[in-house]
Design a protein around this motif. Sequence first.
Motif, mmCIF file in Angstrom:
data_model
loop_
_atom_site.group_PDB
_atom_site.id
_atom_site.type_symbol
_atom_site.label_atom_id
_atom_site.label_comp_id
_atom_site.label_asym_id
_atom_site.label_seq_id
_atom_site.Cartn_x
_atom_site.Cartn_y
_atom_site.Cartn_z
ATOM 1 N N SER A 1 4.317 -5.449 5.514
ATOM 2 C CA SER A 1 4.304 -4.501 6.628
ATOM 3 C C SER A 1 4.826 -3.128 6.240
ATOM 4 O O SER A 1 4.455 -2.128 6.860
ATOM 5 N N SER A 2 5.678 -3.044 5.233
ATOM 6 C CA SER A 2 6.197 -1.745 4.802
ATOM 7 C C SER A 2 5.148 -1.008 3.988
ATOM 8 O O SER A 2 4.485 -1.596 3.133
ATOM 9 N N THR A 3 4.988 0.277 4.269
ATOM 10 C CA THR A 3 4.083 1.111 3.486
ATOM 11 C C THR A 3 4.816 2.381 3.071
ATOM 12 O O THR A 3 5.816 2.759 3.677
ATOM 13 N N LEU A 4 4.303 3.006 2.039
ATOM 14 C CA LEU A 4 4.750 4.348 1.675
ATOM 15 C C LEU A 4 3.605 5.290 2.006
ATOM 16 O O LEU A 4 2.458 5.037 1.620
ATOM 17 N N THR A 5 3.892 6.366 2.717
ATOM 18 C CA THR A 5 2.882 7.374 3.024
ATOM 19 C C THR A 5 3.437 8.724 2.593
ATOM 20 O O THR A 5 4.477 9.157 3.097
ATOM 21 N N ILE B 1 0.843 -1.190 0.000
ATOM 22 C CA ILE B 1 0.000 0.000 0.000
ATOM 23 C C ILE B 1 0.879 1.241 0.000
ATOM 24 O O ILE B 1 1.776 1.387 0.831
ATOM 25 N N ALA B 2 0.590 2.144 -0.950
ATOM 26 C CA ALA B 2 1.242 3.448 -1.012
ATOM 27 C C ALA B 2 0.127 4.492 -0.943
ATOM 28 O O ALA B 2 -0.703 4.575 -1.842
ATOM 29 N N TRP C 1 -7.328 -0.064 3.862
ATOM 30 C CA TRP C 1 -6.971 -0.998 2.788
ATOM 31 C C TRP C 1 -6.305 -2.256 3.328
ATOM 32 O O TRP C 1 -6.463 -3.338 2.762
ATOM 33 N N HIS C 2 -5.546 -2.143 4.392
ATOM 34 C CA HIS C 2 -4.844 -3.306 4.928
ATOM 35 C C HIS C 2 -5.834 -4.433 5.248
ATOM 36 O O HIS C 2 -5.649 -5.581 4.840
ATOM 37 N N GLY C 3 -6.894 -4.112 5.958
ATOM 38 C CA GLY C 3 -7.888 -5.120 6.295
ATOM 39 C C GLY C 3 -8.633 -5.632 5.081
ATOM 40 O O GLY C 3 -8.909 -6.835 4.963
ATOM 41 N N ASP D 1 12.041 -3.768 -1.373
ATOM 42 C CA ASP D 1 12.699 -4.995 -0.918
ATOM 43 C C ASP D 1 11.707 -5.913 -0.194
ATOM 44 O O ASP D 1 11.731 -7.133 -0.380
ATOM 45 N N ASP D 2 10.862 -5.334 0.642
ATOM 46 C CA ASP D 2 9.863 -6.102 1.369
ATOM 47 C C ASP D 2 8.914 -6.782 0.375
ATOM 48 O O ASP D 2 8.658 -7.990 0.463
ATOM 49 N N LEU D 3 8.421 -6.027 -0.592
ATOM 50 C CA LEU D 3 7.518 -6.608 -1.582
ATOM 51 C C LEU D 3 8.226 -7.685 -2.407
ATOM 52 O O LEU D 3 7.653 -8.743 -2.672
#
Length: 196
Positions: A141-145, A111-112, A128-130, A176-178
């Motif tokens: 777990s990593s997101t861009l905000t 999610i960004a 969106w996570h849920g 990297d996480d994705l």
Amino acid sequence: MADRILIFYGSYRADRQGIRLADYLMRAFADRGAAPELIDAKAIGLPMLDRMYKEYPAGTAPPALEALAAKIRAADAFVFVTGEYNWGQQPGLKNLTDHFLEEWFWRPAAIASYSAGRLAGAHASVAWHGTLSEMGMVVISSTLTIGSIGHTLDPDGNPIGDGGASLTRSFPRFADDLAWWTAAAREQRARIAPPY
């Protein structure tokens, strides 16, 4: 093999600033050797949900729905670029995702989120996570905000100012996480058929 990443963007507004983030992500993932494709909900123009893809008899779904189902099934991972509408999800992007279910299963999602203000779409990101988890995706777990998007990315999606510098520093961990979850999910699907 290049990771096939679908980048979903859902604003229908006339002055869509979030497309800057989608454009940035397209370039940034391609620069890392991935094969990203932008899925713009407004350009696809699905109607308000009446019937899910799976509810059409085989071969009778509208062409846009059939084509998108094939792309989702062929993808290795998904990125959802979302703005925040009244502390919630963009209706255009939510409508697009709701047309599908099993097509999403057993793949990672990221999610960004963004906003014109300082909150950076944080409420939408949480919502969106849920939703994505319920739809069968593993949400990393990593997101861009991205707050103050108009001062973080120029109209061509190039990072500018302090916000752009922060995005440039944050993106590698996100990617990297994705990439790790994408490889893990692909290997597991090849090793053993998903249970459903």
